[in-house]
Design a protein around this motif. Structure first.
Motif, mmCIF file in Angstrom:
data_model
loop_
_atom_site.group_PDB
_atom_site.id
_atom_site.type_symbol
_atom_site.label_atom_id
_atom_site.label_comp_id
_atom_site.label_asym_id
_atom_site.label_seq_id
_atom_site.Cartn_x
_atom_site.Cartn_y
_atom_site.Cartn_z
ATOM 1 N N LEU A 269 0.965 -1.142 -0.239
ATOM 2 C CA LEU A 269 -0.623 -0.205 -0.009
ATOM 3 C C LEU A 269 1.342 1.442 -0.071
ATOM 4 C CD1 LEU A 269 -2.182 -1.122 2.729
ATOM 5 C CD2 LEU A 269 -3.015 -0.310 0.347
ATOM 6 N N ARG A 270 1.522 1.555 0.653
ATOM 7 C CA ARG A 270 2.612 2.577 1.174
ATOM 8 C C ARG A 270 3.018 2.701 -0.362
ATOM 9 N NH1 ARG A 270 6.167 1.176 6.018
ATOM 10 N NH2 ARG A 270 7.471 2.882 5.868
ATOM 11 N N TRP A 271 3.821 1.419 -1.120
ATOM 12 C CA TRP A 271 4.725 1.768 -2.130
ATOM 13 C C TRP A 271 4.223 1.866 -3.385
ATOM 14 C CZ3 TRP A 271 3.222 -1.631 -6.758
ATOM 15 C CH2 TRP A 271 4.067 -1.765 -8.021
ATOM 16 N N ALA A 272 2.748 1.960 -2.713
ATOM 17 C CA ALA A 272 1.602 2.156 -4.576
ATOM 18 C C ALA A 272 1.288 3.780 -4.560
ATOM 19 C CB ALA A 272 -0.031 1.504 -4.475
ATOM 20 N N ARG A 273 1.285 4.068 -2.856
ATOM 21 C CA ARG A 273 0.477 5.633 -2.924
ATOM 22 C C ARG A 273 2.067 6.066 -2.363
ATOM 23 N NH1 ARG A 273 1.908 9.515 1.510
ATOM 24 N NH2 ARG A 273 0.229 10.868 1.813
ATOM 25 N N GLY A 274 2.955 5.578 -2.476
ATOM 26 C CA GLY A 274 4.542 6.523 -3.107
ATOM 27 C C GLY A 274 4.756 6.738 -4.742
ATOM 28 N N LEU A 275 3.928 6.057 -5.424
ATOM 29 C CA LEU A 275 3.760 5.749 -6.588
ATOM 30 C C LEU A 275 3.182 7.280 -7.319
ATOM 31 C CD1 LEU A 275 4.359 2.046 -8.076
ATOM 32 C CD2 LEU A 275 5.636 4.744 -8.090
ATOM 33 N N GLY A 276 2.301 7.497 -6.464
ATOM 34 C CA GLY A 276 1.161 8.967 -6.530
ATOM 35 C C GLY A 276 -0.420 8.083 -7.064
ATOM 36 N N CYS A 277 -0.244 6.854 -6.446
ATOM 37 C CA CYS A 277 -1.939 6.556 -6.577
ATOM 38 C C CYS A 277 -2.653 6.867 -5.798
ATOM 39 C CB CYS A 277 -1.810 4.669 -7.111
ATOM 40 S SG CYS A 277 -0.199 4.092 -8.105
ATOM 41 N N ILE A 278 -3.792 6.725 -6.263
ATOM 42 C CA ILE A 278 -5.116 6.747 -5.733
ATOM 43 C C ILE A 278 -5.555 6.227 -4.562
ATOM 44 C CG2 ILE A 278 -5.477 9.351 -7.149
ATOM 45 C CD1 ILE A 278 -7.655 7.795 -8.580
ATOM 46 N N GLY A 279 -5.250 5.227 -5.362
ATOM 47 C CA GLY A 279 -6.280 3.964 -4.773
ATOM 48 C C GLY A 279 -5.057 2.713 -4.817
ATOM 49 N N TYR A 280 -5.665 1.394 -4.244
ATOM 50 C CA TYR A 280 -5.359 0.178 -4.317
ATOM 51 C C TYR A 280 -6.233 -1.200 -4.654
ATOM 52 C CZ TYR A 280 -1.772 -3.156 -3.046
ATOM 53 O OH TYR A 280 -0.850 -4.542 -2.898
ATOM 54 N N ASP A 281 -6.209 -1.690 -5.416
ATOM 55 C CA ASP A 281 -7.332 -2.833 -4.880
ATOM 56 C C ASP A 281 -6.205 -3.697 -4.902
ATOM 57 O OD1 ASP A 281 -9.196 -4.468 -6.615
ATOM 58 O OD2 ASP A 281 -8.205 -4.134 -8.833
ATOM 59 N N LEU A 282 -6.767 -4.010 -4.667
ATOM 60 C CA LEU A 282 -7.443 -5.574 -3.933
ATOM 61 C C LEU A 282 -7.595 -6.909 -3.820
ATOM 62 C CD1 LEU A 282 -7.811 -4.550 0.324
ATOM 63 C CD2 LEU A 282 -5.853 -5.614 -0.577
ATOM 64 N N TRP A 283 -8.236 -6.591 -5.262
ATOM 65 C CA TRP A 283 -8.297 -8.157 -6.658
ATOM 66 C C TRP A 283 -8.778 -8.992 -6.304
ATOM 67 C CZ3 TRP A 283 -6.889 -5.579 -11.265
ATOM 68 C CH2 TRP A 283 -6.841 -6.895 -12.198
ATOM 69 N N GLY A 284 -10.711 -8.893 -5.859
ATOM 70 C CA GLY A 284 -11.388 -10.153 -5.879
ATOM 71 C C GLY A 284 -11.994 -10.621 -4.401
ATOM 72 N N ILE A 285 -12.747 -10.970 -4.227
ATOM 73 C CA ILE A 285 -13.553 -11.460 -2.987
ATOM 74 C C ILE A 285 -15.151 -11.650 -3.329
ATOM 75 C CG2 ILE A 285 -12.789 -9.288 -1.569
ATOM 76 C CD1 ILE A 285 -16.036 -7.414 -2.063
#
Length: 352
Positions: A269-285
Motif C-alpha cells: 500500500l505504501r509503495w503504491a501511494r509513493g508512486l502517486g496512485c490514488i487507490g489500491y485494488d485488492l483484487w477479488g472477493i
C-alpha cells in the motif's frame, strides 16, 4: 458522424499514454499486459479511434484465444470508450470487423466501471440498445478498493484493530520486508507452489511470473518477507497510473503464523501511494458481498452475506477487508456476438 475520425492500430507508446490518462484506464488494458498474454497463448490486438489531430479518443486492447475449437476475444477491463455515441459506435464496428478477421465467435467486453456510477448506467443503456447480451465477467466482479489519498498515519489508522496488531507483531518478532529482484523469482515461485498446494488453487508457471515482473518494470514490485533470514512470504504487486493492483501472493506456514502477509500488504500500500496512485485494488472477493454492499433490502443483504460465507474466497475477503477499503462491484460484461449460430455453444464452453 465526423469523417475526420479514423480507426487504426496504435503504437504501444501512444496507446499506453492514452490508457494512463483515460478515467477508466487499467493495468489490463496497457501494452505490457498484452505482451505478457501474447507470450502465453493469446494473440493481442489493439484498435484506437483517432481524432483529426491524431489523438486517441477511444480504443480497446483485445486478447484472442481458441478454446475447445472455438475462437473468442476478450477485452479485460475495457474497452475504453469516449462517451460520445458516434465515436463509440465507430469503435464497436471496428471491433466487430476485427473479430470476424480473427474468426472469433464473440468478443467479451468488460468495462472498467463501477455499479452505481452515473457513467456506468449510461454505458449499460447504450450497450443494451446495441443489443449486446449481458455476460459473466472473467475478472472478479467484486473487489475492495483502498483510498490511498490520506496520509500514511490515516491509512494505517483505517486498517482494522486486528490488522494493525498483526503488522506490529510481525515487525516485533523480526519479520523484515525488502524489494526483491530477478534472483528472488525462483523463491517466490516455490512459495506460490506451496501456497497453491495448501490452499488448493491453481498457479501460473515460473516463466509467467518472471515475465509479468519483467514486462511491468518499474511499476511492478516483488516484496519478500523474511524471518531469521529465511523467506516466509512474498507478494508480486503492480501499479498503473491510478491504482496499485494486488495480484499474486503466497506464504509458508511460518509466514502465516508470523503475520508476514499483513506486513507485506502494508508495504505494498505504501509503495503504491509513493508512486502517486490514488487507490489500491485488492483484487477479488466473493461477488455476493459486492451485491450485498449495493442492496437496500435488509433481508436480501443478509441472505447474500450468508451465502458469501460458503464462497471459497471468504478467507481471502477477511484478510483484505482489514485494510480499510470499500467494497465495490464492477459493471457486468457484454458480448459482441460475431457468429450467432455458435454463440450458445461458446457461452456454455466459457462458463464451464
Amino acid at each position: 458522424m465526423s469523417s475526420s475520425w479514423r480507426v487504426a492500430e496504435p503504437v504501444s507508446a501512444q496507446w499506453d499514454a492514452f490508457v494512463a490518462n483515460h478515467p477508466q484506464g487499467n493495468l489490463l488494458q496497457a501494452s505490457p499486459w498484452g505482451l505478457l498474454k501474447a507470450l502465453f497463448g493469446w494473440s493481442c490486438r489493439r484498435l484506437a479511434v483517432f481524432d483529426s489531430a491524431g489523438h486517441i479518443v477511444a480504443g480497446a486492447q483485445v486478447l484472442f484465444r481458441r478454446y475447445y475449437g472455438l475462437a473468442f476475444g476478450y477485452t479485460p477491463r475495457g474497452p475504453l470508450f469516449a462517451g460520445d455515441p458516434a465515436v463509440d459506435a465507430l469503435l464497436l464496428r471496428a471491433l466487430r470487423r476485427l473479430g470476424w478477421q480473427m474468426a472469433a465467435v464473440l468478443i467479451r467486453m468488460e468495462p472498467n466501471l463501477l455499479v452505481g456510477d452515473p457513467e456506468t448506467d449510461t454505458l449499460i443503456d447504450w450497450l443494451s440498445r446495441h443489443r449486446l447480451p449481458v455476460a459473466e465477467t472473467i475478472q472478479p466482479r467484486s473487489t475492495i478498493l483502498v483510498d490511498l489519498q490520506p496520509d500514511e498515519e490515516a491509512l494505517f489508522a483505517a486498517c482494522s484493530k486486528g490488522h494493525r496488531a498483526d503488522i506490529r507483531r510481525a515487525e516485533r518478532i523480526g519479520v523484515t520486508v525488502r524489494a526483491g529482484d530477478e534472483t528472488d523469482l525462483p523463491v517466490f515461485f516455490a512459495i506460490m507452489q506451496a501456497t497453491g498446494a495448501r490452499a488448493d488453487f491453481g498457479i501460473h508457471s515460473a516463466e509467467y511470473y518472471a515475465a509479468a515482473w519483467r514486462l511491468h518494470q518499474p511499476r511492478a514490485r516483488l516484496l519478500m518477507a523474511e524471518l531469521n533470514g529465511v523467506p516466509v512470504a512474498a507478494h508480486l504487486v503492480f501499479a498503473d497510473s491510478r491504482y496499485g493492483r494486488y495480484l499474486y501472493s503466497g506464504a509458508t506456514a511460518d509466514g502465516l503464523r508470523s503475520g508476514a502477509n499483513h506486513l507485506l500488504e502494508w508495504h505494498a500500500l505504501r509503495w503504491a501511494r509513493g508512486l502517486g496512485c490514488i487507490g489500491y485494488d485488492l483484487w477479488g472477493i466473493p461477488d455476493a458481498l459486492g451485491q450485498a454492499a449495493l442492496s437496500t433490502d435488509d433481508s436480501l443483504r443478509a441472505a447474500l452475506e450468508e451465502a458469501a460465507q460458503r464462497d471459497p474466497l471468504i478467507g481471502v475477503y477477511r484478510f483484505k477487508k482489514g485494510f480499510g477499503g470499500r467494497v465495490v462491484r464492477f459493471a457486468p460484461a457484454f458480448d459482441l456476438v460475431l457468429l450467432p449460430p455458435l454463440y450458445p455453444l461458446a457461452k456454455r464452453k466459457l462458463a464451464g
